[in-house]
Design a protein around this motif. Sequence first.
Motif, PDB file in Angstrom:
ATOM      1  N   ARG A   1     -10.639  -5.413   5.212  1.00 37.34           N
ATOM      2  CA  ARG A   1      -9.692  -4.920   6.220  1.00 37.34           C
ATOM      3  C   ARG A   1      -8.551  -4.155   5.544  1.00 37.34           C
ATOM      4  O   ARG A   1      -8.156  -3.068   5.990  1.00 37.34           O
ATOM      5  CB  ARG A   1      -9.134  -6.083   7.041  1.00 37.34           C
ATOM      6  CG  ARG A   1      -8.162  -5.635   8.128  1.00 37.34           C
ATOM      7  CD  ARG A   1      -7.728  -6.776   9.033  1.00 37.34           C
ATOM      8  NE  ARG A   1      -6.982  -7.800   8.323  1.00 37.34           N
ATOM      9  CZ  ARG A   1      -7.416  -9.022   8.065  1.00 37.34           C
ATOM     10  NH1 ARG A   1      -8.612  -9.398   8.452  1.00 37.34           N
ATOM     11  NH2 ARG A   1      -6.667  -9.894   7.404  1.00 37.34           N
ATOM     12  N   ALA A   2      -8.066  -4.732   4.467  1.00 41.18           N
ATOM     13  CA  ALA A   2      -6.981  -4.076   3.734  1.00 41.18           C
ATOM     14  C   ALA A   2      -7.435  -2.735   3.162  1.00 41.18           C
ATOM     15  O   ALA A   2      -6.709  -1.735   3.226  1.00 41.18           O
ATOM     16  CB  ALA A   2      -6.491  -4.987   2.609  1.00 41.18           C
ATOM     17  N   ARG A   3      -8.632  -2.720   2.610  1.00 41.66           N
ATOM     18  CA  ARG A   3      -9.160  -1.476   2.029  1.00 41.66           C
ATOM     19  C   ARG A   3      -9.355  -0.411   3.101  1.00 41.66           C
ATOM     20  O   ARG A   3      -9.038   0.768   2.897  1.00 41.66           O
ATOM     21  CB  ARG A   3     -10.492  -1.754   1.319  1.00 41.66           C
ATOM     22  CG  ARG A   3     -11.032  -0.579   0.516  1.00 41.66           C
ATOM     23  CD  ARG A   3     -12.256  -1.003  -0.276  1.00 41.66           C
ATOM     24  NE  ARG A   3     -13.419  -1.199   0.580  1.00 41.66           N
ATOM     25  CZ  ARG A   3     -14.285  -0.229   0.901  1.00 41.66           C
ATOM     26  NH1 ARG A   3     -14.103   1.002   0.472  1.00 41.66           N
ATOM     27  NH2 ARG A   3     -15.330  -0.488   1.660  1.00 41.66           N
ATOM     28  N   ALA A   4      -9.885  -0.833   4.266  1.00 39.93           N
ATOM     29  CA  ALA A   4     -10.114   0.123   5.356  1.00 39.93           C
ATOM     30  C   ALA A   4      -8.794   0.682   5.871  1.00 39.93           C
ATOM     31  O   ALA A   4      -8.661   1.890   6.117  1.00 39.93           O
ATOM     32  CB  ALA A   4     -10.882  -0.556   6.488  1.00 39.93           C
TER      33      ALA A   4
ATOM     34  N   ARG B   1       4.051   7.334  10.426  1.00 38.36           N
ATOM     35  CA  ARG B   1       2.981   6.469  10.926  1.00 38.36           C
ATOM     36  C   ARG B   1       2.168   5.901   9.765  1.00 38.36           C
ATOM     37  O   ARG B   1       1.773   4.727   9.798  1.00 38.36           O
ATOM     38  CB  ARG B   1       2.070   7.245  11.882  1.00 38.36           C
ATOM     39  CG  ARG B   1       1.021   6.327  12.488  1.00 38.36           C
ATOM     40  CD  ARG B   1       0.080   6.998  13.437  1.00 38.36           C
ATOM     41  NE  ARG B   1      -0.929   6.065  13.896  1.00 38.36           N
ATOM     42  CZ  ARG B   1      -2.024   6.406  14.544  1.00 38.36           C
ATOM     43  NH1 ARG B   1      -2.230   7.671  14.858  1.00 38.36           N
ATOM     44  NH2 ARG B   1      -2.914   5.499  14.909  1.00 38.36           N
ATOM     45  N   ALA B   2       1.903   6.737   8.754  1.00 37.77           N
ATOM     46  CA  ALA B   2       1.151   6.273   7.582  1.00 37.77           C
ATOM     47  C   ALA B   2       1.881   5.114   6.920  1.00 37.77           C
ATOM     48  O   ALA B   2       1.268   4.103   6.540  1.00 37.77           O
ATOM     49  CB  ALA B   2       0.970   7.420   6.597  1.00 37.77           C
TER      50      ALA B   2
ATOM     51  N   ARG C   1       2.453  -0.748   5.792  1.00 35.89           N
ATOM     52  CA  ARG C   1       3.281  -1.958   5.696  1.00 35.89           C
ATOM     53  C   ARG C   1       2.686  -3.138   6.474  1.00 35.89           C
ATOM     54  O   ARG C   1       3.127  -4.281   6.296  1.00 35.89           O
ATOM     55  CB  ARG C   1       4.697  -1.657   6.184  1.00 35.89           C
ATOM     56  CG  ARG C   1       5.441  -0.690   5.263  1.00 35.89           C
ATOM     57  CD  ARG C   1       6.939  -0.685   5.482  1.00 35.89           C
ATOM     58  NE  ARG C   1       7.586   0.326   4.663  1.00 35.89           N
ATOM     59  CZ  ARG C   1       7.845   0.214   3.358  1.00 35.89           C
ATOM     60  NH1 ARG C   1       7.519  -0.907   2.734  1.00 35.89           N
ATOM     61  NH2 ARG C   1       8.427   1.186   2.688  1.00 35.89           N
ATOM     62  N   THR C   2       1.673  -2.867   7.321  1.00 33.54           N
ATOM     63  CA  THR C   2       1.014  -3.970   8.056  1.00 33.54           C
ATOM     64  C   THR C   2      -0.143  -4.576   7.264  1.00 33.54           C
ATOM     65  O   THR C   2      -0.720  -5.576   7.696  1.00 33.54           O
ATOM     66  CB  THR C   2       0.470  -3.479   9.413  1.00 33.54           C
ATOM     67  OG1 THR C   2      -0.587  -2.522   9.188  1.00 33.54           O
ATOM     68  CG2 THR C   2       1.558  -2.842  10.247  1.00 33.54           C
ATOM     69  N   ILE C   3      -0.491  -3.983   6.139  1.00 34.61           N
ATOM     70  CA  ILE C   3      -1.612  -4.500   5.326  1.00 34.61           C
ATOM     71  C   ILE C   3      -1.177  -5.811   4.681  1.00 34.61           C
ATOM     72  O   ILE C   3      -0.152  -5.866   3.989  1.00 34.61           O
ATOM     73  CB  ILE C   3      -2.025  -3.461   4.259  1.00 34.61           C
ATOM     74  CG1 ILE C   3      -2.511  -2.174   4.946  1.00 34.61           C
ATOM     75  CG2 ILE C   3      -3.099  -4.028   3.337  1.00 34.61           C
ATOM     76  CD1 ILE C   3      -2.768  -1.017   3.979  1.00 34.61           C
TER      77      ILE C   3
END
Length: 672
Positions: free
Chosen positions: A180-183, A199-200, A205-207
């Motif tokens: 999930r983090a990688r994606a 936005r990026a 920051r939500t990872i």
Amino acid sequence: MARLSHHRGQIESRNAHIPTELPALWATIGQPNRAEQIARALTDPWQRARALAAVAEAVAATGDHDRAEQIARTITNPWERARALAEVAGAVAAAGDHDRAEQIARTLTNPSERARALAEVAGAVAATGDHDRAEQIARTIDDPWERAHALAEVTGAVAATGDHDRAEQIARTLTDRWERARALAGVTGAVAATGLHKRAEQIARTIDDPWERARALAGVTGAVAATGLHKRAEQIARTIDDPWERARALAGVAEAVAAAGDHKRAEQIARTIDDPWERARALAGVAEAVAAAGDHKRAEPTARTITDPRKRSQALTEAAWAVAAGGDHKRAEPTARTITDPRQRSQALTEAAWAVAAGGDHKRAAGLATEAEQIARTITNPDYQAQALAAVAEAVAAAGGYKRAAGLATEAEQIARTITDPRQQTRALAAVADAVAAAGDHKRAQRIARALTTRRERARALAAVAEAVAAAGDHKRAEQIARTITDPRQQTRALAAAAWAVAAGGDHERAAGLATEAEQIARTITNPDYQAQALAGAAGAVAAAGDHERAAELAEDAEQIARTVMDPREQARALAGVAGAVTVGGDHERAAGLAADAEQIARTITNPDQQAQALTEVAKTVGLPRARHLLGEAFSRGSWLTPLPLLAKILPQEMIRFADAVYADDPPRDAQ
């Protein structure tokens, strides 16, 4: 019967020593019958199963999927049979027959191999744009890790099309934390590439994985810095938790600020970096930017404050090159001689010799070249020596000195054959194959390339041979070689080269067919880095064949994919390739913009050799006079072997004089 038994024993003894990789080699070069016969003759059951699996994979890569599947299903070892069928399914999917690929994958009883095969099918389907079906296939995979991996591939493909909302949505459904983090990191890169930096940053920051979050924020920092928003880039970089990623991001900001001309501020940022290696890298980048700007008096003292010996040598080498290129040869030589590392000192003196030769003082250039050679001869690493000789041979051939190039290539091969480490020998012999092909001995080059033991180097070397054969006018043979290459990226490269050569010969219809084939293969590549580069090559070939409208469409596709790539080295190379394709299509203004973007991204690369490769790719596109400066930077930052062939094309006669000066007294080894 006794004699027959004895004869059978001899055959079994002989077959027992056959390498299991040999049958697959016969299949690769177009002799599947012989490949299968040899594999089935192996007496050891495990070796026979392994060999047949490799043959099935090789046959599948040639496009004969029916026979590949047939061979795979005859393997008695369950694990090897499953592995072979999984490879066949992947090859069928890459060829575009997704229904059949899925059917083959679902017949596998081994859960792990079934999951792996379905993941490959999902990736191939996603690459064609059918994201709904790709997601459906991925979600049917039982294995949690493979399912997550497949969905991550789908996420990347969706992000590449610009549908960032859906890409983020799919990524957030992944249960595996790392995938999930990688994606999400991939989505962050795609969003940042479009200029939506806020936005990026929000997505990054939500990872929840600390390392992936840090890496994603470092990528956003690079994207922001590339647009000139240096203060904002620095602010983001300083919020990164991971010390190494924070240091790497700040080093990239410092280099971007230096490239923009604010050398004082760049040096201030560099000196605040905690990590010693990254601080040294940043200061080296600042010193090089200062030297490139012509402030030689400031560049050298800045370089001398660097504590890391390699980085100090690198910065001093750049300073020496810049001073020499500016015409102050007397100052450049002492600067080069103060470098302690023999390889870097030899490189700096070599570059000074180039600059002096370009200024017309060939006698003095020869003296510097001889001095550089004497230092280089103290380096005992045969791997480096072989690659150095091969690179010089290739460059000399590019300048028209084919006889001299052949001699250098022969010596390089002799040295390479003495290397005991298999990996290093393969790498050196791959360079020799390139040089031999450039020198015009295509049959010998092909033999060397086909004998390489690693698939990646073999494919790359064969593509180089195909390019040389096509350029020499033997288009039919170039096509034949290209069709034996199993790696899609390298096969696209070879077919594109053949298309170029055929178009130059006036046969535009045949060239268009080859270019279309190159495009079809490029679209099967699931890795976005490689697909962007392959599509750019295909676009150039289509343009050369005369279809500029289609070439523009391909170039646009390649650019969109390239801008989603997270790795700055691959992104810079991909954008440079797109710029080259656009140039062929005649849109010089757009090409210049793409090349400028590629150059900016190349300057953010932290690895010196990789940065040199990226800068050389950009130099290929922009041409003189800008290419001269870029090559100077490439020489100073990485291995001097990297930009040498291109430099030979720009200044061919100087390359001949340089080679004569350096290797004139170097007899072949068999004469010693």
